[in-house]
Design a protein around this motif. Structure first.
Motif, short mmCIF file in Angstrom:
data_model
loop_
_atom_site.label_atom_id
_atom_site.label_comp_id
_atom_site.label_asym_id
_atom_site.label_seq_id
_atom_site.Cartn_x
_atom_site.Cartn_y
_atom_site.Cartn_z
N GLY A 283 -55.73 23.94 -29.61
CA GLY A 283 -55.63 24.36 -28.21
C GLY A 283 -55.54 23.22 -27.23
N ASP A 284 -56.39 23.31 -26.21
CA ASP A 284 -56.32 22.40 -25.05
C ASP A 284 -57.05 21.09 -25.36
OD1 ASP A 284 -56.16 21.29 -22.56
OD2 ASP A 284 -57.49 22.76 -21.60
N ILE A 285 -56.46 20.31 -26.25
CA ILE A 285 -57.09 19.06 -26.69
C ILE A 285 -57.20 18.08 -25.52
CG2 ILE A 285 -56.85 17.07 -28.23
CD1 ILE A 285 -57.10 19.56 -29.92
N VAL A 286 -56.14 17.96 -24.76
CA VAL A 286 -56.06 16.86 -23.79
C VAL A 286 -57.15 16.95 -22.72
CG1 VAL A 286 -54.39 17.91 -22.17
CG2 VAL A 286 -54.35 15.43 -22.58
N ASN A 287 -57.60 18.16 -22.42
CA ASN A 287 -58.64 18.33 -21.40
C ASN A 287 -60.04 18.48 -22.00
OD1 ASN A 287 -57.05 18.41 -18.89
ND2 ASN A 287 -56.06 20.16 -19.88
#
Ligand code: CP
Length: 312
Positions: free
Chosen positions: A166-170
């Motif tokens: 999923g939203d790894i970067v955040n």
């Protein structure tokens, strides 16, 4: 400030030897938690301040419970209702807390690096309860402990295949849980649309969940952290859920002996459309339950001076 003063600010800073000691200590804390009166005086006379300047349910309540079970006094501090809302700076706030001779400050802050900054302004031990997108080391500890218990592997995760989706970067959870899992020998793959992956991290990356879902030992789903997004990184209209969400159809492809994990809170209908409580692979309730014991271990490691079981 003393270089010898100890903190719990990131997995890398703590290092493998102390991580393994903390996982072992967590087992002792679980034993205390199972007693009819789950309380010892190990930290009697110590004061732990929970300085939460970003919302939290699990981490805040479990640190509060953990400190009380070890006999410490607790002070709760949130942004609203404090003089921060009148314009007082974080530095003045921390120096005010320091003047009250607190022993530990558990801090959650929206800015990466806040725990390191705060450590320069006071003598207390600092515990990072989540700083921006950067780190969430006690979440990582409870994740590693959960995997170790559910697989029977303890602190040796060598060879386990973990997909974080999923939203790894955040995600500070993705960063810290990747760090601890890699440190303990697991093979970590980050899965998601390219716009949500982080090319700076030294892991395998995959943009097709269906390609690997049936192979992994641990499927770790992340929340879409909309509060940290400047622009929409995925198209509207449910495409994210269609490609990366845990739908009932996809859940049927998770191996029966694999684990399903999520740090919470869950955005039902986005990263999951299946009810995880219906899946035998779900370890999500274990994660929350072990959170108290892990945080007891962390506080005892930082503040304990002697025996856990001394006479009260
Ligand atoms: N996983 C986690 O940090 O949850 P909270 O935001 O509820 O503390």
């Amino acid at each position: 400030m003393s270089a010898a003063r100890r903190h719990m600010r990131s997995i890398d800073e703590v290092g493998r030897e102390r991580i393994i000691k903390l996982l072992d200590l967590t087992g002792h804390m679980r034993e205390i938690n199972q007693r009819p009166v789950p309380k010892v005086p190990a930290l009697r006379g110590r004061v732990v301040c929970n300085l939460f300047l970003e919302d939290s349910t699990r981490t805040r309540l479990s640190f509060d419970t953990a400190a009380k079970r070890l006999g410490a006094d607790t002070v709760a501090f949130t942004g609203s209702g404090s003089s921060l809302s009148k314009g007082e700076s974080l530095r003045d706030t921390v120096e005010t807390l320091a003047a009250m001779r607190l022993d530990a400050i558990v801090v959650r802050h929206r800015s990466a690096g806040a725990p390191w900054q705060i450590a320069q302004w006071c003598e207390a031990a600092i515990v990072n309860a989540g700083d921006g997108r950067h780190a969430h080391p006690t979440q990582a500890l409870l994740d590693a402990y959960t995997i170790g218990q559910r697989t029977g592997r303890g602190a040796d995760l060598s060879g386990l295949r973990i997909a974080i989706v999923g939203d790894i970067v955040n995600s500070r959870v993705a960063r810290s849980t990747t760090a601890i899992a890699s440190m303990l020998g697991a093979e970590v793959t980050h899965v998601g649309p390219s716009t949500l992956l982080d090319p700076r991290l030294d892991v395998q990356r995959c943009t097709d969940l269906d390609q690997i879902i049936g192979d992994v030992d641990v499927l770790y789903m992340l929340r879409m952290q909309n509060e940290r997004m400047d622009a929409a990184p995925v198209p509207p209209g449910g495409e994210y859920t269609r490609r990366f969400g845990l739908t009932p159809e996809r859940a049927a492809n998770i191996r029966v002996d694999a684990l399903l994990m999520h740090p919470g809170p869950i955005n039902h209908g986005t990263e999951m459309t299946v009810d995880p409580s219906t899946l035998s692979q779900s370890a999500i309730t274990d994660q929350v339950g072990y959170g108290v014991a892990v945080r007891m271990a962390v506080l005892f490691d930082l503040l304990g001076t002697g025996e856990m079981e001394e006479e009260s």
